[in-house]
Enzyme design. Structure first.
Site, PDB file in Angstrom:
ATOM      1  N   LYS A 183       0.866  -1.190   0.000  1.00 40.54           N
ATOM      2  CA  LYS A 183       0.000   0.000   0.000  1.00 40.54           C
ATOM      3  C   LYS A 183       0.898   1.233   0.000  1.00 40.54           C
ATOM      4  CE  LYS A 183      -3.523   2.492   2.541  1.00 40.54           C
ATOM      5  NZ  LYS A 183      -4.532   2.471   3.596  1.00 40.54           N
ATOM      6  N   LYS A 208      -2.106  -1.531  -3.868  1.00 39.11           N
ATOM      7  CA  LYS A 208      -2.981  -0.363  -3.790  1.00 39.11           C
ATOM      8  C   LYS A 208      -2.159   0.902  -3.882  1.00 39.11           C
ATOM      9  CE  LYS A 208      -5.936   2.039  -0.605  1.00 39.11           C
ATOM     10  NZ  LYS A 208      -6.387   2.197   0.736  1.00 39.11           N
TER      11      LYS A 208
HETATM   12  C1  PBG Z   1      -7.445   3.438   5.617  1.00 37.32           C
HETATM   13  C2  PBG Z   1      -7.704   3.338   4.161  1.00 37.32           C
HETATM   14  C3  PBG Z   1      -7.515   4.287   3.157  1.00 37.32           C
HETATM   15  C4  PBG Z   1      -8.023   3.745   1.993  1.00 37.32           C
HETATM   16  C5  PBG Z   1      -8.459   2.469   2.303  1.00 37.32           C
HETATM   17  N1  PBG Z   1      -8.239   2.228   3.640  1.00 37.32           N
HETATM   18  C6  PBG Z   1      -7.022   5.671   3.226  1.00 37.32           C
HETATM   19  C7  PBG Z   1      -5.647   5.984   3.580  1.00 37.32           C
HETATM   20  O1  PBG Z   1      -4.782   5.120   3.746  1.00 37.32           O
HETATM   21  O2  PBG Z   1      -5.414   7.177   3.777  1.00 37.32           O
HETATM   22  C8  PBG Z   1      -8.065   4.436   0.658  1.00 37.32           C
HETATM   23  C9  PBG Z   1      -9.155   4.003  -0.252  1.00 37.32           C
HETATM   24  C10 PBG Z   1      -9.419   4.881  -1.414  1.00 37.32           C
HETATM   25  O3  PBG Z   1      -8.754   5.916  -1.664  1.00 37.32           O
HETATM   26  O4  PBG Z   1     -10.346   4.538  -2.141  1.00 37.32           O
HETATM   27  N2  PBG Z   1      -6.132   3.424   5.998  1.00 37.32           N
END
Ligand code: PBG
Length: 323
Positions: free
Chosen positions: A195, A248
């Site tokens: 991520k 992601k």
């Molecule tokens: C929580 C999380 C996030 C997303 C999914 N889980 C946001 C982040 O890490 O700031 C992003 C999902 C999206 O942008 O569609 N940590």
């Protein structure tokens, strides 16, 4: 054999044959729809930067799940917007937390729906970071305790899969141990393994009210410059017990998806995130692109890159396109 004996256009001329030799086909079975749960009754707050998405109270969330299920989307990923926040996010682990209630309601009214809970603290902390702050940074090991507690609570309420998105070191192992200890050894973990610290999450942070109040997430989410590091993250998550690993965002990281697919023998998920969705919507609203064709092409590209599972806000509309 070369041209003129060989002509690749021969297989493209007839639509039946063209479909026969199609290498990639996205179906509703591949898709997961993210949903946002908020307290109250009959609440449907539009998320302005993500047209067609809403913060839904649980009664309407259940209705949405019924519609999704009937349209062929059989899996949802839940995010919660709590009434109050705290320093560590431990409120998410309470029995009456917004996600606990949402899981219970969906499993009761739409039992066939496969319910996945995102596990993180950023929606639940006053400071908007994904864990417990010590000396101005997220403390890894303290945060693991809150993530494990949240996971066990969700499992108790019947969640079908846990998806940790925090990017703490060791969280998959910690959550796996906690789930097993309480007898939830059959609850799978889909880890947000690679991520990245991405600007593509902007609209989501409005939707989930989870933007960090100071600094950024660079000390825990990955540097977009790196590909080798993603393989290490994925490898460690597999060793710790992840059942599915995720990359992601998706579109700027198709190379990472392909590399993961070629390197590991495990199902790969990709998250087609909020910013990727909003860009399509914004351009489509202006009439600059053909939304349906663009969405099909985007989802196909993510699958072709090697993703078995795609989390996407386009899921609901995609199901209508292919009906
Ligand atoms: C929580 C999380 C996030 C997303 C999914 N889980 C946001 C982040 O890490 O700031 C992003 C999902 C999206 O942008 O569609 N940590």
């Amino acid at each position: 054999m070369y041209y003129p004996t060989t002509r690749l256009r021969r297989l493209r001329k007839n639509p039946v044959l063209r479909n026969m030799v199609s290498e990639t086909r996205v179906t509703t079975d591949d898709l997961i729809m993210p949903l946002f749960a908020i307290s109250g009754k009959n609440v449907k707050n539009p998320i302005l930067s993500m047209p067609g998405n809403f913060q839904l109270s649980i009664d309407l969330l259940v209705e949405e799940c019924k519609q999704l299920f009937d349209s062929g989307i059989h899996s949802v990923l839940l995010f919660g917007i709590p009434e109050t926040k705290d320093e560590t996010g431990i409120i998410a682990a309470e029995d009456n937390s917004i996600i606990s209630q949402a899981i219970k309601a969906i499993k009761k009214h739409v039992p066939g729906m496969f319910v996945i809970a995102d596990v993180c603290n950023c929606e639940y902390t006053t400071h908007g970071h994904c864990g417990t702050i010590v000396n101005g940074d997220v403390d890894n090991d303290l945060t693991l305790d809150t993530l494990a507690a949240q996971s066990v609570t969700f499992a108790k309420f019947g969640v079908d899969m846990i998806a940790p998105s925090d990017m703490m070191d060791g969280r998959v192992g910690k959550i796996r141990n906690a789930l097993d200890k309480y007898g939830y050894y059959n609850t799978p973990i889909m880890a947000y393994s690679a991520k990245y610290a991405s600007a593509f999450y902007g609209p989501f942070r409005d939707a989930a009210d989870s933007a960090p109040q100071f600094g950024n997430r660079n000390s825990y989410q990955m540097n977009p410059d790196n590909s080798n590091e993603a393989m290490r993250e994925i490898e460690l998550d597999i060793q710790e017990g992840a059942d599915i690993v995720m990359v992601k965002p998706a579109l700027s990281y198709l190379d990472i998806i392909r590399r993961a697919k070629d390197t590991f023998n495990i199902p790969i998920a990709a998250y087609n995130v909020s910013g990727e969705f909003s860009m399509v919507k914004a351009a489509a609203e202006r009439g600059w692109i053909d939304e349906e064709r663009i969405v099909k092409e985007i989802l196909t590209s993510i699958k072709r890159a090697g993703s078995d599972i795609i989390i996407t806000y386009h899921a609901k509309e995609f199901a209508k396109y292919i009906k």
